[in-house]
Design an enzyme around this catalytic site. Sequence first.
Site, mmCIF file in Angstrom:
data_model
loop_
_atom_site.group_PDB
_atom_site.id
_atom_site.type_symbol
_atom_site.label_atom_id
_atom_site.label_comp_id
_atom_site.label_asym_id
_atom_site.label_seq_id
_atom_site.Cartn_x
_atom_site.Cartn_y
_atom_site.Cartn_z
ATOM 1 N N SER A 6 0.821 -1.196 0.000
ATOM 2 C CA SER A 6 0.000 0.000 0.000
ATOM 3 C C SER A 6 0.864 1.260 0.000
ATOM 4 C CB SER A 6 -0.946 -0.060 1.206
ATOM 5 O OG SER A 6 -2.009 0.830 1.058
ATOM 6 N N TYR A 7 0.636 2.188 0.944
ATOM 7 C CA TYR A 7 1.461 3.399 0.970
ATOM 8 C C TYR A 7 2.925 3.084 1.286
ATOM 9 C CZ TYR A 7 2.601 8.327 1.335
ATOM 10 O OH TYR A 7 3.158 9.562 1.114
ATOM 11 N N HIS A 43 -6.676 -6.165 -1.450
ATOM 12 C CA HIS A 43 -5.573 -5.242 -1.195
ATOM 13 C C HIS A 43 -4.462 -5.864 -0.354
ATOM 14 C CE1 HIS A 43 -3.749 -1.294 -0.944
ATOM 15 N NE2 HIS A 43 -3.739 -1.346 0.375
#
Length: 468
Positions: free
Chosen positions: A183-184, A442
Site C-alpha cells: 500500500s502506501y 488489497h
Amino acid sequence: MVQDQVQGSRRHAWQIQATLMLPTTQMNSTSGDDLVTNLPGQPNIDFQHYAGYITVNEDNGRALFYWFYEALTLPDDKPLVLWLNGGPGSSSVGYGATQELGPFIVDGHARELKFNPYSWNREANMLFLESPVGVGFSYSNTSSDYGKLGDDFTANDAYAFLQKWFLKFPSYRKRIFYIAGESYAGRYVPDLAALIQKKNEDSFVHINLRGILLGNPLTDYADDWQGILDYAWSHAIVSEETHKTIKESCDVYSGNQWSDDCTEAVTEVYRQYKEIDMYSLYTSGCVGKTASSEYNSNQVMFRGTSNMMPGIMGGYDPCLDDYANTYYNRPDVQKALHVSDGHLLKNWSITNMDIYNNWLWSETKESVLPIYKDLIAAGLKIWVYSGDTDGRLPVLSTRYSINSLGLPIIRAWRPWYHQKQVAGWVQEYKGLTFATFRGAGHAVPLFKPSESLAFFSAFIKGRVSTLI
C-alpha cells in the site's frame, strides 16, 4: 487558523501522553530485555520473539515500536525482512503482523491468538515496525515532530531505527536483509532502500540490503490514478457514460488542476465504491460498528497532490481492525510487549486518522519510479505483486507504473501455480519481477495466505521457477 489550533491541541495531547507513558525498555538494554515471555493468549511456539522501543532521536525523545519474530526454524541461517504497512498512519503490527503474515492472528473475541500456519517467519526472521511516530505505539516527546511527518522524515527515522536495532541485535548485522511492504509502503520501502544504499557508503553499521518486495503499492500518482479510474470501469463499478467523461476530461498526466467535469466523474467513482468494499470487490463487508465509523476508508481522500489521491490503509475487513484495537489496548498485552507497566496505558489504534487524513503529513513524492531505476541499476532484487480484486490500488495501476519504466521483458506473461491451481500470472523484466494473485484483495496475505507464503519463499530464494 482554526485547523492550526486543532492540530496544535492534538500534538500537545500526544506529547503529554508520551511523557506519562514512557516504555519500560531503555536504549542501553540488551535484546534480552525485549524478549516477550508472557503474551496473553499466545499459542505454544518453538521460536523467540521480541518487542519494545528503539529511540531514534535522543534529544526529542522520539521512539519507534518494533515486534521481531525469529524464524520458525534455523533462524541463524535465514535472512532478516523488515515489513512496513502504509496508510500513511497504519500500524504494521495491527495489519501485517496481526492480520496477514505474522505468526499470531488475533481472533474474533480478542481474548487469544491463533497460530498462523502460513506465517512468513517460516522463511525469514520477520521485523515489524510501527512508523512514523504517532503510529501505533510509536511516539515523540516533542510535539513539533508531529508537524514534520512525511516520506523523507519517515525514511530517515526508519534508517536510524535500523542502525540502533542492529546494535541491539548484533548477530543480525551482516545478515542478508530485505524490505517488504504494501500500500502506501510503496513509498516507504523504496525511500528507505535508497537511503540505505546512500548511507552504506560511509555508515558505521553497513546494512546488507539485497532487495525489496512490494504489494499493491502506491507508486506514481498519475499512473495510480489512471489505474483506479480504468479499473472501476473495467469491473463494472461505473457506467460507460462516467468512464467516457473521465477519458474526455481527466488528464491525470498533465499535472493541472482537474476540471469540474473530471472532478464530478471521479466523485461518481467513489460514490459507487461506497456501496461495496473498495479493497476487496467480491467479498462481503463488515456490518459491525466499524463499518459505519470514521474508518470507512472509502470516504477518505489523501491530499498529497494537486488532485486528491485516496488514502491507502492496509487490510480489508473492518471487523478485523476491531479485534486488533481491543487486543492491543489490553493492560496485560501492553505489559507483555514492554509498552507500559500495565497501569498507565498507551492508547493504541490500528490507524492514526490524523496522519491518514493528511492533517499531519507535510511531504510526499509524486512518484518513486526514479528510485526504482536507481535500485535496479544498483543490482537490487525487486519483486512487485498485486491482488487483482483490489480497487484502491488495482492491478492496472501497478501495470501502468511498471510500463512507465520501459524495462525489457526477459520472460513473457504466463500463469504461476500453487497446489496445481493457477494462483496468478507473472512476468519477468530486466531488473524487476511482477506477479498477480488471482482473487486477492488489497492485503494479499490475508486473502491468499498459502499462496503468498509460497510466493515469499520464491522471492527469498530468487527463483521464479519454483512457481511455474
